[in-house]
Scaffold this motif. Structure first.
Motif, short mmCIF file in Angstrom:
data_model
loop_
_atom_site.label_atom_id
_atom_site.label_comp_id
_atom_site.label_asym_id
_atom_site.label_seq_id
_atom_site.Cartn_x
_atom_site.Cartn_y
_atom_site.Cartn_z
N MET A 1 6.82 -43.04 -16.69
CA MET A 1 7.70 -41.94 -16.30
C MET A 1 7.32 -41.43 -14.92
N GLU A 2 8.31 -40.94 -14.20
CA GLU A 2 8.05 -40.43 -12.86
C GLU A 2 7.58 -38.99 -12.92
N ALA A 3 6.99 -38.56 -11.80
CA ALA A 3 6.56 -37.17 -11.72
C ALA A 3 7.78 -36.27 -11.82
N SER A 4 7.53 -35.04 -12.28
CA SER A 4 8.61 -34.09 -12.47
C SER A 4 9.42 -33.92 -11.20
N PRO A 5 10.76 -34.10 -11.24
CA PRO A 5 11.59 -34.00 -10.04
C PRO A 5 11.65 -32.59 -9.49
N ASP A 6 11.35 -31.56 -10.33
CA ASP A 6 11.44 -30.19 -9.84
C ASP A 6 10.09 -29.63 -9.44
N SER A 7 9.08 -30.49 -9.24
CA SER A 7 7.79 -30.00 -8.76
C SER A 7 7.98 -29.35 -7.41
N SER A 8 7.41 -28.19 -7.25
CA SER A 8 7.57 -27.48 -5.97
C SER A 8 6.73 -28.13 -4.89
N VAL A 9 7.13 -27.94 -3.61
CA VAL A 9 6.35 -28.45 -2.48
C VAL A 9 4.96 -27.84 -2.50
N ARG A 10 4.94 -26.54 -2.83
CA ARG A 10 3.65 -25.84 -2.87
C ARG A 10 2.74 -26.47 -3.92
N GLY A 11 3.36 -26.80 -5.10
CA GLY A 11 2.55 -27.40 -6.17
C GLY A 11 1.98 -28.74 -5.76
N GLU B 1 -0.20 -36.87 -9.36
CA GLU B 1 0.37 -37.26 -10.65
C GLU B 1 0.53 -38.78 -10.69
N GLU B 2 0.15 -39.38 -11.83
CA GLU B 2 0.32 -40.81 -12.03
C GLU B 2 1.59 -41.06 -12.84
N THR B 3 2.05 -42.29 -12.84
CA THR B 3 3.10 -42.69 -13.77
C THR B 3 2.45 -42.89 -15.13
N ALA B 4 3.29 -42.89 -16.16
CA ALA B 4 2.78 -43.13 -17.51
C ALA B 4 2.15 -44.52 -17.60
N HIS B 5 2.72 -45.48 -16.89
CA HIS B 5 2.16 -46.84 -16.92
C HIS B 5 0.76 -46.87 -16.33
N GLU B 6 0.56 -46.18 -15.21
CA GLU B 6 -0.77 -46.12 -14.60
C GLU B 6 -1.76 -45.44 -15.54
N VAL C 1 -0.68 -36.93 -15.29
CA VAL C 1 0.59 -37.58 -15.60
C VAL C 1 1.57 -36.56 -16.16
N HIS C 2 2.81 -36.64 -15.70
CA HIS C 2 3.87 -35.79 -16.23
C HIS C 2 4.78 -36.67 -17.08
N ILE C 3 5.10 -36.19 -18.29
CA ILE C 3 6.00 -36.92 -19.18
C ILE C 3 7.20 -36.04 -19.47
N ASP C 4 8.38 -36.61 -19.32
CA ASP C 4 9.61 -35.87 -19.55
C ASP C 4 9.66 -35.38 -21.00
N ASP D 1 3.68 -47.34 -23.11
CA ASP D 1 2.92 -46.70 -22.03
C ASP D 1 2.89 -45.18 -22.21
N MET D 2 4.03 -44.61 -22.57
CA MET D 2 4.11 -43.16 -22.75
C MET D 2 3.25 -42.72 -23.94
N ALA D 3 3.28 -43.48 -25.03
CA ALA D 3 2.49 -43.13 -26.23
C ALA D 3 1.00 -43.12 -25.92
N ILE D 4 0.56 -44.08 -25.10
CA ILE D 4 -0.86 -44.14 -24.73
C ILE D 4 -1.19 -43.03 -23.74
N ALA D 5 -0.33 -42.84 -22.75
CA ALA D 5 -0.62 -41.88 -21.68
C ALA D 5 -0.68 -40.45 -22.19
N ARG D 6 0.19 -40.09 -23.13
CA ARG D 6 0.23 -38.70 -23.58
C ARG D 6 -1.00 -38.32 -24.38
#
Length: 510
Positions: A1-11, A22-27, A44-47, A259-264
């Motif tokens: 999964m990709e990083a959260s699309p609404d992550s702020s620039v400041r964050g 933030e890594e992808t779930a696969h990483e 990692v961020h998961i939707d 990948d998501m099951a392992i990453a979370r």
């Protein structure tokens, strides 16, 4: 999964400044990749929507199988209570404390093999280990139908204890491979609820079986063990095909879902680079001697004096309340308290999932048990005493899920989790051993000693639970004052992994 699309620039800027991204779930799922930084923050961020869909899929594939297996595990253990009031003790010539001895022998092997069984479960893999021990204790249940004296009954019960020892901790460990810490208690409750339901269903099943004139050459209580054992063996054979060992081997998940099951799961384990680590001594010891493991295990020991005592003696207690009624009537009256207990077995862990808290539900549950045993001690009225059994099951049965989830949530590595859960269940079954001597023949029909003992244990549960809550909060405040970078300086990956709950970024999860 990709990083959260609404992550702020400041964050994002803050994360770069602090030296992590933030890594992808696969990483995060890959071997050798950590899913947290050294401060314990997830990388990692998961939707959430995708995770809910995945969790439901895991629920539907994992929970039904383990629940059915545990249902018959508990039936095969506790059906001796139903057999007793159907003539088991008379036919075998049991006198005095002989019945208590037969019950105790089971717990000797059950306790001795608890931790070794969970270590073997980790090495062999739950997908093979759990069906195999189910098949073996099903065969032992069938064997109980053919015993003719106390020695034979003790021998079969001892072997039954060896094979059942790995069931409760094995399933709890297995499910910890699939669920986050906040989710685990509720999922554990969905199979542990089978213990009170086994009391209810076991009473109904025993009543139905006793209506048969014979089963082959077997009669009365012998039919109970034979028929229930055959059902267990059938379920074991089916489970070889239905139990998936771990997320990485789940063919019913897509590659992205695996990948998501392992990453979370990995994202909650500070300093770990793999979900299924190699077993070593330091991590085993960290699981066994974790302060929360020891405290929770003592609580589980005290609770199991009540839970296992009900399994073995509730039919006998009901008989003393309704001595003039038929055996089938007495069997059926054991059902309603278990149904109520089953409801709260699921309700309290469900609430613990929503609030990500477990310790507070220890504190809430204990007073129900205390009030129930006060009613037993204070009254000889049959309806009052029968009503007390409902309060006791309300408070007692949820501890199985909550205690195993609590020790799982408060260690880091897979190895420590296996030994922590094994330790918790081993202590619990020491409580089961004590329970076999709680209700003695000379103490009937009011059982002042047994009820007084259980009032004392439920009171201790309340005091220990409160003390543990204060300890975890005090310890977390002390950990916040530590210099993480200074304490981790110069440590390699293995040393960091072996720290487990001693990692300075780790926090107790009450």
């Amino acid at each position: 999964m990709e990083a959260s699309p609404d992550s702020s620039v400041r964050g994002v800027a803050e994360k770069e400044t602090l030296g992590y991204r933030e890594e992808t779930a696969h990483e995060a799922a890959e071997r050798g990749h950590t899913a947290t930084d050294r401060y314990g923050r997830a990388l990692v961020h998961i939707d959430p929507a995708a995770e809910r869909k995945l969790r439901l899929k895991i629920d539907l594939m994992i929970v039904p199988t383990v629940s059915l297996l545990y249902l018959f595990c508990f039936i095969d253990r506790a059906n001796i209570g139903n057999a007793k009031i159907a003539g088991f003790d008379k036919d075998l010539g049991l006198k005095g404390y002989d019945y208590n001895v037969v019950l105790s022998v089971f717990y000797v092997s059950y306790i001795l093999f608890e931790i070794p069984s969970n270590i073997i479960c980790k090495k062999v893999g739950p997908g093979w280990f759990i069906p195999t021990i189910t098949l073996l204790f099903g065969i032992c249940s069938i064997g109980t139908a053919f015993v003719h004296n106390r020695a034979q009954a003790c021998g079969v019960r001892f072997v039954l204890g060896i094979f059942e020892a790995g069931m409760l901790p094995g399933i709890a460990y297995y499910m910890s491979r699939w669920y986050r810490r906040s989710e685990l208690a509720f999922r554990l409750s969905l199979y542990i609820v089978m213990a009170p339901l086994a009391g209810a269903f076991g009473g109904l099943l025993a009543s139905g079986i006793l209506k048969l004139s014979h089963f082959g050459g077997l009669h009365t209580w012998r039919m109970i063990f034979a028929i229930e054992g055959i059902i267990t063996c059938g379920l074991a054979l089916i489970s070889y095909a239905t139990l998936t060992d771990r997320p990485a081997t789940a063919k019913w998940l897509t590659a992205e879902e695996r990948d998501m099951a392992i990453a979370r799961v990995k994202a909650e384990r500070v300093g770990t680079t793999e979900v299924l680590d190699k077993m070593d001594g330091p991590k085993l010891m960290k699981g066994i001697f974790c302060p929360v493991t020891i405290g929770t295990s003592l609580i589980f020991l005290l609770d199991n004096i009540t839970v296992q005592g009900l399994a073995f003696f509730l039919p006998t207690i009901v008989r003393t309340i309704y001595p003039k009624n038929t055996v089938i009537f007495q069997q059926l009256r054991t059902v309603p308290p278990y149904i109520v207990g089953g409801f709260f077995t699921v309700l309290f862990p469900f609430l613990s999932w929503r609030f990500d808290r477990r310790q507070i539900f220890f504190i809430i549950s204990a007073p129900f048990m205390m009030i129930g045993y006060i009613m037993f001690l204070a009254s000889t009225d049959p309806q009052t005493r029968y009503g007390a059994t409902f309060l006791i099951t309300t408070g007692a049965f949820s501890f199985g899920a909550l205690c195993n989830a609590q020790v799982s949530a408060n260690v880091v590595t897979d190895t420590a989790r296996a030994s922590a859960i094994g330790t918790n269940v081993m202590f619990g079954n020491i409580g089961g051993l004590i329970s076999t001597w709680a209700f003695l023949p000379f103490d009937g029909p009011n059982y002042h000693i047994g009820n007084g003992l259980n009032l004392a244990t439920s009171s201790l549960i309340l005091l220990l639970s409160i003390a543990m809550l204060f300890y975890m909060k005090w310890s977390n405040k002390a950990r916040e004052r530590k210099d993480v970078d200074a304490e981790l300086a110069g440590k390699d990956d293995k040393s960091l992994s072996d720290l487990d709950w001693k990692h300075p970024s780790f926090r107790w999860r009450p």
